[in-house]
Scaffold this active site. Sequence first.
Site, mmCIF file in Angstrom:
data_model
loop_
_atom_site.group_PDB
_atom_site.id
_atom_site.type_symbol
_atom_site.label_atom_id
_atom_site.label_comp_id
_atom_site.label_asym_id
_atom_site.label_seq_id
_atom_site.Cartn_x
_atom_site.Cartn_y
_atom_site.Cartn_z
ATOM 1 N N ALA A 258 1.136 -1.567 -0.100
ATOM 2 C CA ALA A 258 -0.010 -0.356 -0.021
ATOM 3 C C ALA A 258 1.236 0.991 -0.117
ATOM 4 O O ALA A 258 1.411 1.455 1.317
ATOM 5 C CB ALA A 258 -1.260 -0.434 1.082
ATOM 6 N N ASP A 259 0.267 2.375 -0.678
ATOM 7 C CA ASP A 259 1.353 3.052 -0.842
ATOM 8 C C ASP A 259 0.067 4.370 0.127
ATOM 9 O O ASP A 259 -0.953 3.563 0.881
ATOM 10 C CB ASP A 259 1.622 4.000 -2.758
ATOM 11 C CG ASP A 259 0.040 4.635 -2.851
ATOM 12 O OD1 ASP A 259 0.370 4.032 -3.469
ATOM 13 O OD2 ASP A 259 -0.758 4.118 -2.534
ATOM 14 N N SER A 260 1.111 5.473 0.464
ATOM 15 C CA SER A 260 0.259 6.577 1.214
ATOM 16 C C SER A 260 -0.781 7.069 1.032
ATOM 17 O O SER A 260 -1.890 7.078 1.777
ATOM 18 C CB SER A 260 0.902 7.754 1.368
ATOM 19 O OG SER A 260 1.720 8.669 0.495
#
Lengths: 131, 134
Positions: B89-91
């Site tokens: 997951a990215d931000s």
Amino acid sequence: MASTMKYVRVPPNSASLAEARQRVFEFFKTACRSIPSIMEIYTLDDVTSPSQLRSVISSEIRKNAHITNPKVIDMLLFKGTEELCNIVEHSKQRHHILGQYVLNREDRTHDIGNKDQGASDFLKSFYKSNY
Amino acid sequence: MASFTASSVSFSAVSCSFKQNKVSSLGKASLSFSGNGSPSRRLPALRFRVSCAAKPETVNKVVDIVRKQLALPADRDVSGESKFATLGADSLDTVEIVMGLEEEFGISVEEESAQSITTVQDAADLIEKLLEKK
């Protein structure tokens, strides 16, 4: 909720990329928190769900994820906030919302297949944007 | 000031007795409750209790939402200790997961708390804390 949206402004300049990032997350949170009222205004309960709208918003943000200039990010945030305000204060109509955000999300970029091999790049990115 | 501490002492008493029904936090709940002397000693005990108490079904719900959001296949192991970054997951995904949790549990997460969430367990604990405050 509509009246509080009017005062959501994007201040002139982000000092750095990190601040622009924070602004993007703020914008995303504001948009997600106004999803329930949007669904009520345009009676979208039959066609979509809040989580689908959330993923639509995040995919729109992700389309511009490669931008590194804080001023460009500010401009995009301004346009995004403007769009969100228009939607929340019922300046748009249901078919606008459906066409832009609900329907036909999948088959915009996957319809290339084999039949468009000779087509130009202009046509291939026709659905994506003007430029 | 005295009345405030008195009311919050009674609040922790109520929730401690509730937690004693749960198997996972049995020993720790009784520990923090017995430490209830002066108000200055109560506060560390309160924090200790919150950090270990997250009900399994809350963690499971969080895991479900994370799985759906990141489109993880069923064989990918998501536990309380898995960090969002390792799950791919990215931000923006993390923020979206937090918003999904807000909607699911009907809570509202502030900025500072949202920054500190890195693992599934953090999210579950924060949810528990916010649910108790309501």
